[in-house]
Design a protein around this motif. Sequence first.
Motif, PDB file in Angstrom:
ATOM      1  N   VAL A  74      71.994  59.798  27.642  1.00 40.08           N
ATOM      2  CA  VAL A  74      71.938  59.381  29.043  1.00 40.08           C
ATOM      3  C   VAL A  74      70.670  59.914  29.707  1.00 40.08           C
ATOM      4  CG1 VAL A  74      73.039  59.648  31.297  1.00 40.08           C
ATOM      5  CG2 VAL A  74      74.419  59.120  29.289  1.00 40.08           C
ATOM      6  N   THR A  85      67.614  58.082  28.261  1.00 41.46           N
ATOM      7  CA  THR A  85      67.559  56.690  28.700  1.00 41.46           C
ATOM      8  C   THR A  85      67.113  56.592  30.148  1.00 41.46           C
ATOM      9  OG1 THR A  85      69.323  56.101  27.150  1.00 41.46           O
ATOM     10  CG2 THR A  85      68.888  54.572  28.957  1.00 41.46           C
ATOM     11  N   LEU A  86      67.659  57.436  31.019  1.00 45.98           N
ATOM     12  CA  LEU A  86      67.270  57.405  32.425  1.00 45.98           C
ATOM     13  C   LEU A  86      65.810  57.808  32.603  1.00 45.98           C
ATOM     14  CD1 LEU A  86      70.431  58.936  34.141  1.00 45.98           C
ATOM     15  CD2 LEU A  86      69.729  56.545  34.080  1.00 45.98           C
ATOM     16  N   CYS A 106      63.330  54.992  34.047  1.00 46.49           N
ATOM     17  CA  CYS A 106      62.727  55.221  35.369  1.00 46.49           C
ATOM     18  C   CYS A 106      61.211  55.340  35.277  1.00 46.49           C
ATOM     19  CB  CYS A 106      63.324  56.479  35.996  1.00 46.49           C
ATOM     20  SG  CYS A 106      65.074  56.320  36.447  1.00 46.49           S
ATOM     21  N   VAL A 146      68.008  50.020  32.491  1.00 53.10           N
ATOM     22  CA  VAL A 146      67.610  50.973  33.533  1.00 53.10           C
ATOM     23  C   VAL A 146      66.265  50.579  34.124  1.00 53.10           C
ATOM     24  CG1 VAL A 146      67.110  53.401  34.016  1.00 53.10           C
ATOM     25  CG2 VAL A 146      68.921  52.794  32.397  1.00 53.10           C
ATOM     26  N   VAL A 187      66.017  49.605  38.076  1.00 54.63           N
ATOM     27  CA  VAL A 187      65.282  50.518  38.956  1.00 54.63           C
ATOM     28  C   VAL A 187      64.019  49.848  39.492  1.00 54.63           C
ATOM     29  CG1 VAL A 187      64.059  52.726  39.045  1.00 54.63           C
ATOM     30  CG2 VAL A 187      66.230  52.549  37.828  1.00 54.63           C
ATOM     31  N   LEU A 205      70.756  54.301  41.110  1.00 57.73           N
ATOM     32  CA  LEU A 205      70.792  55.295  40.042  1.00 57.73           C
ATOM     33  C   LEU A 205      72.218  55.680  39.680  1.00 57.73           C
ATOM     34  CD1 LEU A 205      67.837  57.618  41.144  1.00 57.73           C
ATOM     35  CD2 LEU A 205      67.853  55.921  39.317  1.00 57.73           C
ATOM     36  N   VAL A 256      73.435  52.828  37.257  1.00 55.96           N
ATOM     37  CA  VAL A 256      72.868  52.882  35.907  1.00 55.96           C
ATOM     38  C   VAL A 256      73.308  54.150  35.179  1.00 55.96           C
ATOM     39  CG1 VAL A 256      70.892  51.452  36.541  1.00 55.96           C
ATOM     40  CG2 VAL A 256      70.708  53.920  36.741  1.00 55.96           C
ATOM     41  N   THR A 257      73.536  55.235  35.903  1.00 53.41           N
ATOM     42  CA  THR A 257      74.002  56.466  35.258  1.00 53.41           C
ATOM     43  C   THR A 257      75.421  56.294  34.714  1.00 53.41           C
ATOM     44  OG1 THR A 257      72.610  57.832  36.693  1.00 53.41           O
ATOM     45  CG2 THR A 257      74.443  58.916  35.575  1.00 53.41           C
ATOM     46  N   SER A 273      75.363  54.032  31.738  1.00 53.13           N
ATOM     47  CA  SER A 273      74.823  54.714  30.559  1.00 53.13           C
ATOM     48  C   SER A 273      75.829  55.694  29.976  1.00 53.13           C
ATOM     49  CB  SER A 273      73.530  55.447  30.928  1.00 53.13           C
ATOM     50  OG  SER A 273      72.534  54.536  31.368  1.00 53.13           O
TER      51      SER A 273
END
Length: 343
Positions: free
Chosen positions: A132, A135-136, A140, A221, A225, A263, A266-267, A270
């Motif tokens: 996670v 990926t973030l 981003c 993501v 974003v 966010l 998407v968090t 994920s």
Amino acid sequence: MTYDTMNPGPAGPAGGAGAPAGLVPSPVPGAPGKRGGRGGRSTKDRRAPGRRGGAGWAPWMYLAPALVVLGALLVYPVQQLGLISFLEYTQAQVSGGEPTSFQGFGNYAALFRDPQFRQVLLATVLFAAACVVATLAVGCALAVLLTRIRAVPRLALMLAALGAWATPAITGSTVWVFLFDPDFGPVNKLLGLGDFSWTYGRWSAFALVLFEVVWCSFPFVMVTVYAGIEAIPSEVLEAAALDGASPWRTWRSVTAPMLRPILVVVTIQSIIWDFKVFTQIYVMTNGGGIAGQNLVLNVYAYQKAFASSQYSLGAAIGVVMLLILLAVTLVYLRLLRRQGEEL
């Protein structure tokens, strides 16, 4: 007071001056009228539109088809999963050789007494958390990059990312295994690693799977974003630049707070995807690695249910995963609500 010059009015009372001939007082907007209430509207007219004639049911009528589909595809399987987890349900019960018996929480007690289950649970949590975060971070960073490059490179990057996102998990996993193959893979040759086997060691195998999971997950993501950044007024970012804020400070103090609802989405997505990884682990580590060193909960449940025919234990593992995901999601949303975020 205004006067209506189209309708003559009655004469005033005797001895008093009435309204001029042809001038009749007309109600001023906002003044109490004959019907009562502000602006001449009665209390009945000021009711919420959703309370008229049973219109409050209208949204539920629109949602009814989707709720029926979700009930058939989600509620019933979850109910059956929970039911099987409380039974003794093995191959003997499936074939009808033995009767099904109620075990209560016996399957869950057996799971938590199993040291392998506790080890797999810890490995799953740590692996999902690493996936996670990675990926973030990648998504981003590339979303910010998309806002700073020209149209042609931006289009090429988005097409490449969407190609990775559209690739089936089993296809992507097979390609990555070939790329990191110790005998024929180009990665070892480029890095000068010789015949180093990425899938032999526990941590190197987890790292290889993490790379593949991030590769097929970051496009979601990035695109989400990037769309959120494009919706931010340009004046806000220009003001931060004029105040001398660096790109990192602009992201941390301006962009990220404004993108917090996105966010959050998407968090949570994920977390759900990475916590229940199955295909990548199963394909790239050949079913969980040497002696099960790369097992995660989804693969462990598959082995219990189908390799060992202990369907009740597999169902209990599925229920544990569902409860963990629900708890993580609810805690995350609760923390955001305490910070005053509207989702």
